[in-house]
Scaffold this motif. Sequence first.
Motif, PDB file in Angstrom:
ATOM      1  N   ARG A  25      18.531 -14.905  17.358  1.00 22.16           N
ATOM      2  CA  ARG A  25      19.918 -14.357  17.255  1.00 22.16           C
ATOM      3  C   ARG A  25      20.603 -15.023  15.892  1.00 22.16           C
ATOM      4  O   ARG A  25      20.736 -16.304  15.988  1.00 22.16           O
ATOM      5  CB  ARG A  25      20.683 -14.074  18.403  1.00 22.16           C
ATOM      6  N   ALA A  31      22.867 -12.370  24.658  1.00 20.07           N
ATOM      7  CA  ALA A  31      22.907 -10.891  25.336  1.00 20.07           C
ATOM      8  C   ALA A  31      23.117 -11.145  26.946  1.00 20.07           C
ATOM      9  O   ALA A  31      22.964 -12.081  27.432  1.00 20.07           O
ATOM     10  CB  ALA A  31      21.419 -10.491  25.095  1.00 20.07           C
ATOM     11  N   LEU A  63      24.987  -7.047  23.657  1.00 20.96           N
ATOM     12  CA  LEU A  63      24.984  -8.249  22.860  1.00 20.96           C
ATOM     13  C   LEU A  63      26.568  -8.813  23.214  1.00 20.96           C
ATOM     14  O   LEU A  63      27.473  -8.198  23.146  1.00 20.96           O
ATOM     15  CB  LEU A  63      25.196  -8.012  21.454  1.00 20.96           C
ATOM     16  N   PHE A 109      18.814 -14.240  27.778  1.00 23.64           N
ATOM     17  CA  PHE A 109      19.891 -13.594  28.072  1.00 23.64           C
ATOM     18  C   PHE A 109      20.570 -14.121  29.290  1.00 23.64           C
ATOM     19  O   PHE A 109      19.832 -14.680  30.106  1.00 23.64           O
ATOM     20  CB  PHE A 109      19.342 -11.894  28.230  1.00 23.64           C
TER      21      PHE A 109
END
Length: 171
Positions: A25, A31, A63, A109
């Motif tokens: 990212r 996330a 996000l 995440f």
Amino acid sequence: MTAETVWSGKYIKVIKDGTWEYVGRARGIQAAVILAIDDGHVLLVEQYRVPLGKRCLELPAGLVGDEDAGESVLASAARELEEETGYRADSVESLGFFHSSPGMVSEGFTLVRARGLERIGVGGGVEGEGITVHRVPVAHLAAFVAEKRAAGLGMDVKLLLLLGAGMLADG
């Protein structure tokens, strides 16, 4: 060798580190994935995913830091839950940080549990997302997933969180 960014876009970057090539990212974006169970029903979302070329069944997610750099993971998860599903949570709590596909992507995440849900809207996401909300009885989840798979939908790997116990049963 030191990792080098080969290409970077608004949301992702491609990194080369020795013989390894992977995606991460950009801009420190994270996330949040939301596990929202309400009165014996789990909230799932279905939306078109360009990389798959088809609709995909998923847990609600979004996000963190893509638009507001100061937003916390929990605040982002609560906001995304409302946007995508139309449900507001009394509380959200972190269940931990997980890596999604560690052989190819550095992204991970935070899994968030949403409790005390109240329906305040229809959901569907922001303009252009075209999200369909499903409120599925937990007892019928495996059959629902099988039906959606048979209809050609993609299945997000995070659904294994909900299907795992049934997959581990002897028989």
